[in-house]
Design an enzyme around this catalytic site. Structure first.
Site, mmCIF file in Angstrom:
data_model
loop_
_atom_site.group_PDB
_atom_site.id
_atom_site.type_symbol
_atom_site.label_atom_id
_atom_site.label_comp_id
_atom_site.label_asym_id
_atom_site.label_seq_id
_atom_site.Cartn_x
_atom_site.Cartn_y
_atom_site.Cartn_z
ATOM 1 N N LYS A 274 0.946 -1.282 -0.001
ATOM 2 C CA LYS A 274 -0.322 -0.047 0.011
ATOM 3 C C LYS A 274 0.905 1.247 0.111
ATOM 4 C CE LYS A 274 -1.622 3.093 2.853
ATOM 5 N NZ LYS A 274 -2.075 3.550 4.011
ATOM 6 N N ASP A 293 -6.278 0.016 0.975
ATOM 7 C CA ASP A 293 -6.191 -0.126 2.052
ATOM 8 C C ASP A 293 -7.990 -0.465 2.654
ATOM 9 O OD1 ASP A 293 -7.779 2.455 1.920
ATOM 10 O OD2 ASP A 293 -6.607 3.339 3.385
#
Length: 399
Positions: A274, A293
């Site tokens: 991420k 996320d």
């Protein structure tokens, strides 16, 4: 003490460039978790740091207004020595004063070139070469949910940040929220970054260099400042970049394919998929990077009936890749930009915009614009008076 600039004061030099709100909304773009250096210092006025300078930005419906503050370490040469700008120098005769004044004038940067440089920095930072309205139309045509959101959340634009600042800021985001991340990044800059200027009660600092971050004492210092386990990741990542790759490595990742850049970033301590995708999207020109996320996962399930991974409790690399591919297929080569609009719309701080009736929302924007336009006119009048007065005083001084 120097103060934050506001258009209504008329005491500061403001410049502007043409930019419609449909192409850029400062309130959404600067507060949606891309950069953590911006604050609203007066209504509709945003002050932050990029490019080694402190800026205050404001906007009307068709213009982006900006003021750049002079850095406190700026020096000029006088009589073979150095002094800080604005500090008087004791010079005896009128001839010496005349020569010093002429030298100051010669050493002042050309205002046109300064303005051109500042405007180019803004255009690059906000990537104003990208036509956002056209992208919104493309995404809306392909995605009814996006079309519904787009009317309220216009002008959400991706920043093109310095890769080092973006990387080390996002290392701080692990198990964190935006307001706390902002505090951590500011403490990092105050502890290790060069001071730029002081406005009202706020000190502004540049982002730390890789050399400052890589110092052996940094981990302990940042732990004392509340960074926890992230302190080690920050110091070790900076050291690994310098020892293994070199100073220009991060910037050079702009020139390699997306997946290669992402995998290179993931080799650093504290950088997962991420964070690597955030850095790719927000600083390395990888427009198809889609950071995933829990917010984005929930958006995919809630708004797009995305069923994959429903039995999982955490986001695996495979799930991250699959969700990214789903949105890349839906939105195309600028999928990361489209994702940022939906991410912004899902933030708690912006939920009131969804609840506000469209007529009331437009009225509020128009009222804000009228106030800024009135301030612009007032500023222009005062600037003209101040300029005439300054020229008159200067002629008297040189006589």
């Amino acid at each position: 003490m120097a103060k934050h600039a506001v258009l209504s004061s008329g005491a500061k030099m403001w410049k502007s460039l043409t930019c419609a709100k449909s192409e850029l909304r400062l309130d959404l773009t600067l507060a949606c978790g891309q950069s953590f250096r911006w604050r609203e210092t007066a209504e509709g006025h945003w002050t932050g740091v990029f490019g080694g300078r402190v800026w205050t930005l404001a906007q009307t419906d068709d213009s982006l207004w900006y003021h750049v503050y002079e850095n406190q370490d700026r020096q000029v040469e006088v009589g073979g020595g150095k002094r800080r700008t604005g500090v008087p120098v004791q010079i005896g005769s009128k001839t010496e004063r005349f020569k010093a004044a002429l030298k100051d004038e010669e050493e002042k940067p050309d205002q046109t070139s300064v303005q051109n440089e500042e405007e180019e920095m803004l255009r690059d930072y906000f990537q104003l070469n990208v036509n956002l309205q056209d992208l919104y139309k493309e995404w809306g045509a392909a995605d009814p949910h996006f079309a519904h959101i787009a009317d309220t959340f216009t002008g959400v634009r991706l920043l093109r940040q310095d890769p080092a600042e973006c990387l080390f800021s996002f290392i701080c985001t692990s198990n964190n929220h935006i307001s706390r991340i902002q505090g951590m990044v500011e403490r990092l800059c105050r502890a290790l970054g060069a001071p730029l200027c002081h406005l009202d009660q706020t000190s502004y600092h540049n982002f730390p260099s890789l050399f400052a971050l890589a110092d052996d004492s940094v981990e302990e210092s940042l732990r004392e400042l509340g960074f926890g386990y992230r302190a080690r990741f920050l110091q070790q990542s900076a050291k690994q970049i310098l020892d293994t790759h070199g100073l220009g490595w991060l910037n050079n990742l702009r020139g390699v394919p997306y997946r290669q850049a992402r995998d290179a970033l993931r080799s650093l301590p504290g950088v997962g998929t991420k964070v690597a995708d955030c850095v790719c999207l927000m600083s390395l020109d990888k427009t198809d990077a889609v950071p995933v996320d829990t917010h984005v996962w929930q958006i995919a399930k809630r708004d797009y009936n995305y069923a994959a991974g429903t039995g999982q409790k955490s986001i695996t690399d495979k799930l991250h890749r699959d969700i990214g591919d789903f949105f890349r297929k839906l939105w195309g080569p600028y999928a990361g930009w489209a994702q940022s609009v939906l991410f912004c719309a899902d933030l708690k701080r912006f939920q009131h915009l969804k609840e506000m009736p469209p007529v009331k929302r437009r009225q509020k924007q128009e009222d804000c614009e009228k106030e800024i336009m009135a301030a612009c006119k007032k500023t222009k009048i005062k600037k003209e008076k101040n300029t005439r007065s300054a020229r008159h005083k200067k002629r008297k001084t040189l006589v």
